[in-house]
Design a protein around this motif. Structure first.
Motif, PDB file in Angstrom:
ATOM      1  N   PRO A   1       6.353  -5.182  -4.259  1.00 36.54           N
ATOM      2  CA  PRO A   1       4.842  -5.102  -3.024  1.00 36.54           C
ATOM      3  C   PRO A   1       5.209  -6.518  -2.539  1.00 36.54           C
ATOM      4  O   PRO A   1       4.056  -7.588  -2.710  1.00 36.54           O
ATOM      5  CB  PRO A   1       3.735  -4.771  -3.752  1.00 36.54           C
TER       6      PRO A   1
ATOM      7  N   ASN B   1       1.244  -1.210   0.224  1.00 38.28           N
ATOM      8  CA  ASN B   1       0.296  -0.416  -0.028  1.00 38.28           C
ATOM      9  C   ASN B   1       1.456   1.449  -0.050  1.00 38.28           C
ATOM     10  O   ASN B   1       0.397   2.579   0.062  1.00 38.28           O
ATOM     11  CB  ASN B   1      -1.291  -0.249   1.206  1.00 38.28           C
ATOM     12  N   LEU B   2       2.089   1.259  -0.491  1.00 39.56           N
ATOM     13  CA  LEU B   2       3.031   1.875  -0.062  1.00 39.56           C
ATOM     14  C   LEU B   2       2.590   3.304  -1.381  1.00 39.56           C
ATOM     15  O   LEU B   2       2.864   2.303  -2.856  1.00 39.56           O
ATOM     16  CB  LEU B   2       4.891   1.774   0.373  1.00 39.56           C
ATOM     17  N   THR B   3       3.171   4.126  -1.326  1.00 38.76           N
ATOM     18  CA  THR B   3       3.561   5.227  -2.701  1.00 38.76           C
ATOM     19  C   THR B   3       4.439   4.305  -3.720  1.00 38.76           C
ATOM     20  O   THR B   3       5.417   4.170  -2.874  1.00 38.76           O
ATOM     21  CB  THR B   3       3.366   6.426  -2.729  1.00 38.76           C
ATOM     22  N   VAL B   4       4.555   4.647  -4.248  1.00 33.14           N
ATOM     23  CA  VAL B   4       5.791   4.647  -5.625  1.00 33.14           C
ATOM     24  C   VAL B   4       7.214   5.615  -4.848  1.00 33.14           C
ATOM     25  O   VAL B   4       7.979   5.162  -4.303  1.00 33.14           O
ATOM     26  CB  VAL B   4       6.268   5.084  -6.871  1.00 33.14           C
ATOM     27  N   GLU B   5       7.040   7.053  -4.347  1.00 28.99           N
ATOM     28  CA  GLU B   5       7.832   7.557  -3.747  1.00 28.99           C
ATOM     29  C   GLU B   5       8.201   7.410  -2.438  1.00 28.99           C
ATOM     30  O   GLU B   5       9.432   6.950  -1.949  1.00 28.99           O
ATOM     31  CB  GLU B   5       7.554   8.719  -3.409  1.00 28.99           C
ATOM     32  N   GLN B   6       6.746   6.145  -1.667  1.00 29.51           N
ATOM     33  CA  GLN B   6       7.314   5.986  -0.406  1.00 29.51           C
ATOM     34  C   GLN B   6       8.798   4.559  -0.058  1.00 29.51           C
ATOM     35  O   GLN B   6       9.749   4.224   0.481  1.00 29.51           O
ATOM     36  CB  GLN B   6       6.059   5.972   0.665  1.00 29.51           C
ATOM     37  N   ALA B   7       8.169   3.894  -1.710  1.00 31.46           N
ATOM     38  CA  ALA B   7       9.120   2.415  -1.577  1.00 31.46           C
ATOM     39  C   ALA B   7       9.766   3.184  -1.830  1.00 31.46           C
ATOM     40  O   ALA B   7      11.580   2.672  -1.951  1.00 31.46           O
ATOM     41  CB  ALA B   7       8.434   1.627  -3.337  1.00 31.46           C
ATOM     42  N   HIS B   8      10.290   4.145  -3.082  1.00 31.56           N
ATOM     43  CA  HIS B   8      11.615   4.818  -3.736  1.00 31.56           C
ATOM     44  C   HIS B   8      12.991   4.937  -2.752  1.00 31.56           C
ATOM     45  O   HIS B   8      13.877   4.721  -2.704  1.00 31.56           O
ATOM     46  CB  HIS B   8      11.560   5.696  -4.406  1.00 31.56           C
ATOM     47  N   ASP B   9      12.414   5.222  -1.824  1.00 33.17           N
ATOM     48  CA  ASP B   9      12.379   6.100   0.537  1.00 33.17           C
ATOM     49  C   ASP B   9      13.468   5.000   0.292  1.00 33.17           C
ATOM     50  O   ASP B   9      14.703   5.160   1.284  1.00 33.17           O
ATOM     51  CB  ASP B   9      11.319   6.969   1.010  1.00 33.17           C
TER      52      ASP B   9
END
Length: 311
Positions: A297, A264-272
């Motif tokens: 995911p 459920n993370l956004t792409v930006e959060q996963a990238h972080d």
């Protein structure tokens, strides 16, 4: 255009030139001592020092190439050139070790068959002692810089310095006994040279093996990979580290892996998360570390069944 591209490269150049100066001084000293002191042993030692001088030039050339930044033709940089040079230095050490061993065994056999070995002069003894002290000093300051710059070729060159020091120990003992104990003890000179050659051959084989392993893309030791896994798993919200691949590229490390994060993370959060792991790995293994992270995911409905997760 700068004379040196990086501070590390400058350190390697300076310490190599310092070692080359030591080799020039010792080569001349040993040649003169061998001629004046009638010592075949110190003359052979002079040849060893000349070979060290040759390897110093190899180091200077290969480091210049190996420390070049990435370009369109070398996406992972030029670190393998440094590894190749390490293998070349190891091969040179291997040849030198065999030559010293052959010469020592030949003179030993001839001495036992009645050959009268020539009595060396004191100047040869002094030259051998100077060689021991200066080459051990060169080994220490070269190895110190090698550890600071993480340069495998500089480590190889440091051991080349020490091999000359070991060789000179055998020469010194042989010359000392030949002078003090008389003719029948002169055979200790070639015998000691054979013993020293075994140490040189051992060092050469280790350098060659390590270089070949790196050229053949050998993985990092298991304890290092375990540490990498622990660093990645320390990132909160990341789990299921798998498909870890590691290797050396000259002085640098390459690390690739797959990680799992909540779906459920956004792409930006996963990238972080991936960026945080990359920063931690570079803090541990150096800024030149290549890090490739594939994010997968983790679906909430499948949390209890790992077999349903992406692979």
């Amino acid at each position: 255009m700068k004379k040196y591209e990086t501070t590390e490269e400058r350190k390697i150049y300076l310490v190599t030139l310092q070692g080359a100066l030591v080799n020039i001084v010792l080569s001349l000293l040993k040649l003169i001592a061998g001629i004046v002191g009638h010592s075949a042993a110190i003359m052979a030692d002079a040849v060893h020092s000349l070979s060290d001088l040759m390897t110093d030039f190899i180091v200077l050339i290969m480091v210049k190439i190996g420390r070049r930044p990435k370009d369109s033709g070398h996406d992972y940089g030029h670190g393998k050139f440094e590894t190749l040079a390490t293998a070349i230095l190891g091969i040179l050490l291997l040849i030198i070790g065999f030559v010293i061993a052959y010469r020592g065994m030949r003179l030993t056999v001839l001495a036992f068959r009645g050959l009268e070995l020539e009595r060396p002069g004191y100047i040869a003894l002094i030259a051998a002692l100077m060689s021991i002290l200066l080459k051990e000093w060169a080994y220490r300051f070269t190895l110190k810089t090698a550890r600071k710059t993480h340069s495998p070729i500089l480590v190889a060159n440091a051991w080349h310095h020490r091999s000359d020091s070991f060789s000179s120990i055998g020469t010194f003992i042989g010359i000392l006994f030949a002078i003090v104990l008389g003719e029948k003890w002169r055979v200790l000179d070639p015998i000691t040279a054979v013993i020293v050659s075994i140490f040189i051959l051992r060092i050469a084989c280790r350098l060659i093996f390590n270089a070949i392993s790196e050229l053949l893309e050998a993985s990092l030791p298991s304890e290092v990979e375990d540490e990498i896994m622990a660093i990645a798993e320390s990132e909160e919200g990341v789990s299921g580290i798998h498909h870890l691949m590691t290797r050396r590229i000259g002085k640098d490390t390459a690390i690739e892996m797959h990680i799992r994060v909540p779906g459920n993370l956004t792409v930006e959060q996963a990238h972080d998360h991936a960026t945080n792991i990359e920063k931690k790995l570079k803090e541990r293994f150096g800024e030149g570390t290549h890090v490739g992270i594939h994010v997968e995911p983790l679906k909430p409905a499948a949390d209890a069944d790992p077999s349903t997760q992406p692979s």
